[in-house]
Scaffold this active site. Sequence first.
Site, PDB file in Angstrom:
ATOM      1  N   GLY A 188       7.206   5.349  -6.686  1.00  0.00           N
ATOM      2  CA  GLY A 188       6.327   4.302  -6.228  1.00  0.00           C
ATOM      3  C   GLY A 188       5.543   3.488  -7.075  1.00  0.00           C
ATOM      4  CG  LEU A 189       4.922  -0.739  -5.900  1.00  0.00           C
ATOM      5  CD1 LEU A 189       4.142  -1.727  -4.851  1.00  0.00           C
ATOM      6  CD2 LEU A 189       5.824  -1.589  -7.054  1.00  0.00           C
ATOM      7  CB  SER A 190       1.379   0.971 -11.342  1.00  0.00           C
ATOM      8  OG  SER A 190       0.054   1.228 -11.739  1.00  0.00           O
ATOM      9  CE  LYS A 228       4.048   6.436  -9.458  1.00  0.00           C
ATOM     10  NZ  LYS A 228       3.263   5.179  -9.265  1.00  0.00           N
ATOM     11  CB  ALA A 230       1.793   3.812  -4.798  1.00  0.00           C
ATOM     12  CB  SER A 290      11.442   6.699 -11.049  1.00  0.00           C
ATOM     13  OG  SER A 290      10.549   7.073  -9.965  1.00  0.00           O
TER      14      SER A 290
END
Length: 188
Positions: free
Chosen positions: A14-16, A20, A18, A88
């Site tokens: 996922g986006l920075s 994770k 988001a 990724s």
Amino acid sequence: MARNIEGFTLWLTGLSGAGKTTIAVALEKELRDRDLYVERLDGDTVRQGLTRDLGFSKEDRDMNIERVTFVAKLLSRNGVAVLASFISPYREARENIRKETTNYIEVFVHAPLDVCADRDVKGLYAKAFAGEIPNFTGVSDPYEAPENPEIVVHTHQETVEESVAKILTYLETHGLIPTQEPVAVPSS
Ligand code: ADP
């Protein structure tokens, strides 16, 4: 003595900003509490060591993920619960992780770009929007959203606990972790 499981690679993409890392850290605690072997691989940490020679071009991002895939492969085939949190952004690289690792589970950690930018955990979006970061995912670099992820969490709509619970339920129902023993409530 930790309990034996088959091993899996839970891959959070996922986006920075988001969520994770936040979700992976909470999951790590839950899995350790269940006496499982866990290893958490995080983009920011890995880039300070194993892949510190790499930048953010497509070639370097692919190499970054290729090296992490190798580590995840070794761990997951030996009964470790691997929690990998990496932007990724490229679908093809993620498909390769699916092929290489044991019990690959793709988790799309989703929040709209404006939510991630408002959070701006590391102050990077402000710089990216100011044109100071040339290859910033979602702003000046692509993010190819997963098409068929096993799990999607919507971090702008769910709490961390809800996202973690969703993932734990998936792991339990697919036999990848033992189901949690219900807490015995003494009868009155
Ligand atoms: P990433 O690892 O995807 O770059 P981080 O986990 O570092 O993202 O940052 C996500 C930020 O969003 C944290 O500050 C976290 O507290 C916040 N946040 C708010 N709601 C959620 C949620 N439901 N799930 C995960 N993170 C959340």
